[in-house]
Design a protein around this motif. Structure first.
Motif, PDB file in Angstrom:
ATOM      1  N   ASP A  23      10.433   1.201  -9.823  1.00  0.00           N
ATOM      2  CA  ASP A  23       9.174   1.395 -10.545  1.00  0.00           C
ATOM      3  C   ASP A  23       7.366   2.568  -9.747  1.00  0.00           C
ATOM      4  N   GLU A  24       7.995   2.655  -8.871  1.00  0.00           N
ATOM      5  CA  GLU A  24       7.322   3.428  -7.420  1.00  0.00           C
ATOM      6  C   GLU A  24       7.921   4.562  -7.418  1.00  0.00           C
ATOM      7  N   LEU A  50      -4.672  14.864   3.940  1.00  0.00           N
ATOM      8  CA  LEU A  50      -5.124  14.720   2.783  1.00  0.00           C
ATOM      9  C   LEU A  50      -6.783  13.803   2.938  1.00  0.00           C
ATOM     10  N   THR A  51      -7.326  13.804   1.115  1.00  0.00           N
ATOM     11  CA  THR A  51      -8.254  12.819   1.341  1.00  0.00           C
ATOM     12  C   THR A  51      -8.068  11.392   0.250  1.00  0.00           C
ATOM     13  N   LEU A  52      -8.018  10.338   1.291  1.00  0.00           N
ATOM     14  CA  LEU A  52      -7.383   9.277  -0.159  1.00  0.00           C
ATOM     15  C   LEU A  52      -8.272   8.422  -0.298  1.00  0.00           C
ATOM     16  N   PRO A  53      -8.511   7.822  -1.895  1.00  0.00           N
ATOM     17  CA  PRO A  53      -9.581   7.420  -2.447  1.00  0.00           C
ATOM     18  C   PRO A  53      -8.558   5.717  -2.451  1.00  0.00           C
ATOM     19  N   PRO A  54      -9.254   4.568  -1.843  1.00  0.00           N
ATOM     20  CA  PRO A  54      -8.478   3.492  -1.712  1.00  0.00           C
ATOM     21  C   PRO A  54      -8.609   2.577  -2.868  1.00  0.00           C
ATOM     22  N   LYS A  55      -7.931   1.501  -3.236  1.00  0.00           N
ATOM     23  CA  LYS A  55      -8.098   0.539  -3.935  1.00  0.00           C
ATOM     24  C   LYS A  55      -9.471   0.091  -3.761  1.00  0.00           C
ATOM     25  N   ALA A  56      -8.406  -0.793  -2.068  1.00  0.00           N
ATOM     26  CA  ALA A  56      -9.634  -1.958  -1.603  1.00  0.00           C
ATOM     27  C   ALA A  56     -10.504  -1.242  -0.640  1.00  0.00           C
ATOM     28  N   GLY A  59     -11.572  -0.927   5.648  1.00  0.00           N
ATOM     29  CA  GLY A  59     -11.262  -2.174   6.574  1.00  0.00           C
ATOM     30  C   GLY A  59      -9.746  -2.770   6.759  1.00  0.00           C
ATOM     31  N   ASP A  60      -9.141  -2.325   5.209  1.00  0.00           N
ATOM     32  CA  ASP A  60      -8.465  -3.640   4.931  1.00  0.00           C
ATOM     33  C   ASP A  60      -6.598  -2.721   5.353  1.00  0.00           C
ATOM     34  N   TYR A  61      -7.021  -1.369   5.549  1.00  0.00           N
ATOM     35  CA  TYR A  61      -6.464  -0.816   6.853  1.00  0.00           C
ATOM     36  C   TYR A  61      -6.595  -0.016   8.216  1.00  0.00           C
ATOM     37  N   ALA A  62      -5.418   0.242   8.402  1.00  0.00           N
ATOM     38  CA  ALA A  62      -5.275   1.032  10.146  1.00  0.00           C
ATOM     39  C   ALA A  62      -4.504   2.144  10.021  1.00  0.00           C
ATOM     40  N   VAL A  63      -5.306   3.063  10.746  1.00  0.00           N
ATOM     41  CA  VAL A  63      -4.573   4.420  11.662  1.00  0.00           C
ATOM     42  C   VAL A  63      -2.762   3.871  11.468  1.00  0.00           C
ATOM     43  N   GLY A  64      -2.377   4.715  11.250  1.00  0.00           N
ATOM     44  CA  GLY A  64      -0.842   4.489  11.137  1.00  0.00           C
ATOM     45  C   GLY A  64      -0.214   3.600  10.044  1.00  0.00           C
ATOM     46  N   ASP A  65      -0.883   3.551   9.218  1.00  0.00           N
ATOM     47  CA  ASP A  65      -0.607   2.345   8.073  1.00  0.00           C
ATOM     48  C   ASP A  65       0.488   4.023   7.489  1.00  0.00           C
ATOM     49  N   TRP A  66       1.370   2.958   6.701  1.00  0.00           N
ATOM     50  CA  TRP A  66       1.836   3.843   5.187  1.00  0.00           C
ATOM     51  C   TRP A  66       1.423   3.391   4.003  1.00  0.00           C
ATOM     52  N   VAL A  67       1.388   4.518   3.254  1.00  0.00           N
ATOM     53  CA  VAL A  67       0.610   3.838   2.004  1.00  0.00           C
ATOM     54  C   VAL A  67       1.137   4.699   1.041  1.00  0.00           C
ATOM     55  N   LEU A  68       1.390   4.100  -0.529  1.00  0.00           N
ATOM     56  CA  LEU A  68       1.837   4.960  -1.314  1.00  0.00           C
ATOM     57  C   LEU A  68       1.177   5.241  -2.228  1.00  0.00           C
ATOM     58  N   THR A  69       0.692   6.279  -2.969  1.00  0.00           N
ATOM     59  CA  THR A  69      -0.371   7.449  -3.178  1.00  0.00           C
ATOM     60  C   THR A  69       0.253   8.152  -4.704  1.00  0.00           C
ATOM     61  N   GLU A  70      -1.366   8.229  -5.217  1.00  0.00           N
ATOM     62  CA  GLU A  70      -0.273   8.719  -7.037  1.00  0.00           C
ATOM     63  C   GLU A  70      -0.637  10.473  -6.922  1.00  0.00           C
ATOM     64  N   VAL A  77      -2.026   3.409  -4.115  1.00  0.00           N
ATOM     65  CA  VAL A  77      -1.838   2.046  -4.978  1.00  0.00           C
ATOM     66  C   VAL A  77      -1.773   1.072  -3.811  1.00  0.00           C
ATOM     67  N   ARG A  78      -0.678   1.402  -2.858  1.00  0.00           N
ATOM     68  CA  ARG A  78      -0.837  -0.016  -1.747  1.00  0.00           C
ATOM     69  C   ARG A  78       0.267   0.506  -1.102  1.00  0.00           C
ATOM     70  N   ARG A  79      -0.481  -0.324  -0.034  1.00  0.00           N
ATOM     71  CA  ARG A  79       0.177  -0.088   1.198  1.00  0.00           C
ATOM     72  C   ARG A  79       1.260  -1.122   1.614  1.00  0.00           C
ATOM     73  N   LEU A  80       2.604  -0.794   2.613  1.00  0.00           N
ATOM     74  CA  LEU A  80       3.528  -1.430   2.760  1.00  0.00           C
ATOM     75  C   LEU A  80       3.264  -1.683   3.829  1.00  0.00           C
ATOM     76  N   GLU A  81       4.508  -2.910   4.217  1.00  0.00           N
ATOM     77  CA  GLU A  81       3.969  -3.562   5.006  1.00  0.00           C
ATOM     78  C   GLU A  81       4.423  -3.330   6.693  1.00  0.00           C
ATOM     79  N   ARG A  82       3.803  -3.524   7.221  1.00  0.00           N
ATOM     80  CA  ARG A  82       3.863  -2.716   8.713  1.00  0.00           C
ATOM     81  C   ARG A  82       5.554  -3.157   9.546  1.00  0.00           C
ATOM     82  N   ARG A  83       5.333  -2.390  10.174  1.00  0.00           N
ATOM     83  CA  ARG A  83       6.366  -2.662  11.604  1.00  0.00           C
ATOM     84  C   ARG A  83       6.156  -3.552  12.660  1.00  0.00           C
TER      85      ARG A  83
END
Length: 323
Positions: A23-24, A50-56, A59-70, A77-83
């Motif tokens: 569904d994503e 790109l400016t990404l408005p966060p839902k959370a 401070g819950d995000y880190a440089v290098g994170d992967w996120v899914l966006t509209e 929409v959400r952050r993917l699990e970090r490797r």
């Protein structure tokens, strides 16, 4: 301006792709390049940042994170699990601070002068080991001392198979010596005390004067803080680099794996102690204390290990009772 590119060039892999639900599939993956108080900045396949408005909270995000966006709004929409994730424990903080995520290699920069400190380097190595990154120690300012090879040998002795390189970020070539850790879509983070040449190194890697640089204070070779935020940059002809603010203190807590990997000579001897729950302080038949007494384990290094253990890392458990 960030050119349009394949996601794989940004460090995307099957590890992240496998996390996307059925569904994503219409959501757009982006990688976080900057984290600010009220907004995120990301890089995707589109041109530019790109400016990404966060839902959370940011401070819950880190440089290098992967996120899914509209697709239209770029809303996260959400952050993917970090490797991998670099978490900094600092004195007085209640919770670990996110330093960077999805980092392949960690460049630990120090200089061949009064800044070189084995105990502090060991803390950085625990930091790298626990995160699952590959640590590389880079020695700068070799021209300030008569025998830089002495510093190199001392650094190499800190951990088995530890890469240690002497580089000159200000005047020498840095891209070629470091290509093993910066090529392709690899991500490297850079840590170290202020004034050792971190920002100069980042500037040379990305071939831009993006980070402010500063010198060292007269008299004590201590650096002035020049980097005040974390950001993701494209390496010229290679992967990605994350610069971090100068870190003067780094607490080690709950880092059993990181400590065991760093102090492998102690880890491997511990199961041979007479008692399975040996604390390596006073027990008869302690294989670790015997090795210290025999000189096969450096007494100073053993004391540093003990200090890190006492700082709050859970003690390794080999069982209870006598053999």
């Amino acid at each position: 301006m960030v050119e349009s590119r394949e996601l794989s060039d940004l460090g995307w892999s099957s590890f992240f792709a496998d996390q996307i639900g059925t569904d994503e599939t219409m959501l757009i993956p982006c990688r976080i390049s900057e984290v600010h108080r009220a907004r995120l900045v990301g890089i995707g396949q589109e041109d530019g940042l790109l400016t990404l408005p966060p839902k959370a909270h940011t401070g819950d995000y880190a440089v290098g994170d992967w996120v899914l966006t509209e697709p239209m709004t770029h809303l996260v929409v959400r952050r993917l699990e970090r490797r991998t994730v670099l978490r900094r424990n600092s004195e007085g903080s209640r919770a670990p601070q996110l330093a960077a995520s999805n980092v392949d290699n960690l460049f630990i920069v120090t200089s061949c002068n009064e800044d070189f400190n084995a105990a502090r380097l060991e803390r950085y190595l625990v930091f790298a080991n626990e995160a699952g990154t590959t640590p590389v120690i880079l020695l700068t300012k070799a021209d300030t001392c008569p025998d830089p090879e002495r510093f190199k040998a001392e650094a190499e002795a800190l951990q088995r198979d530890l890469p240690v390189l002497i580089i000159d970020p200000k005047h020498g070539e840095v891209s070629e010596p470091l290509i093993q850790w910066t090529s392709g879509s690899q991500t490297v983070a850079v840590v170290g005390s202020s004034g050792v040449g971190k920002s100069t190194l980042v500037n040379r890697l990305i071939a831009e004067e993006t980070q402010l640089t500063g010198g060292t204070r007269e008299g004590d070779n201590k650096g002035r803080h020049t980097t005040t935020s974390r950001s993701l940059h494209r390496i010229a002809g290679g992967g990605w680099v994350i610069d971090t603010p100068g870190i003067r203190t780094l607490q080690v807590t709950d880092a059993v794996f990181g400590l065991e990997m760093l102090f492998a000579e102690i880890t491997e001897l511990a199961p041979h102690c007479k008692f399975r729950n040996c604390t390596h302080r006073h027990e008869p038949g302690c294989a670790v204390l015997a090795a210290v007494k025999a000189g096969t384990i450096d007494p100073a290094r053993f004391e540093r290990w003990r200090k890190l253990q006492d700082e709050g890392a859970p003690k390794p458990t080999y069982g209870t009772g006598r053999r």
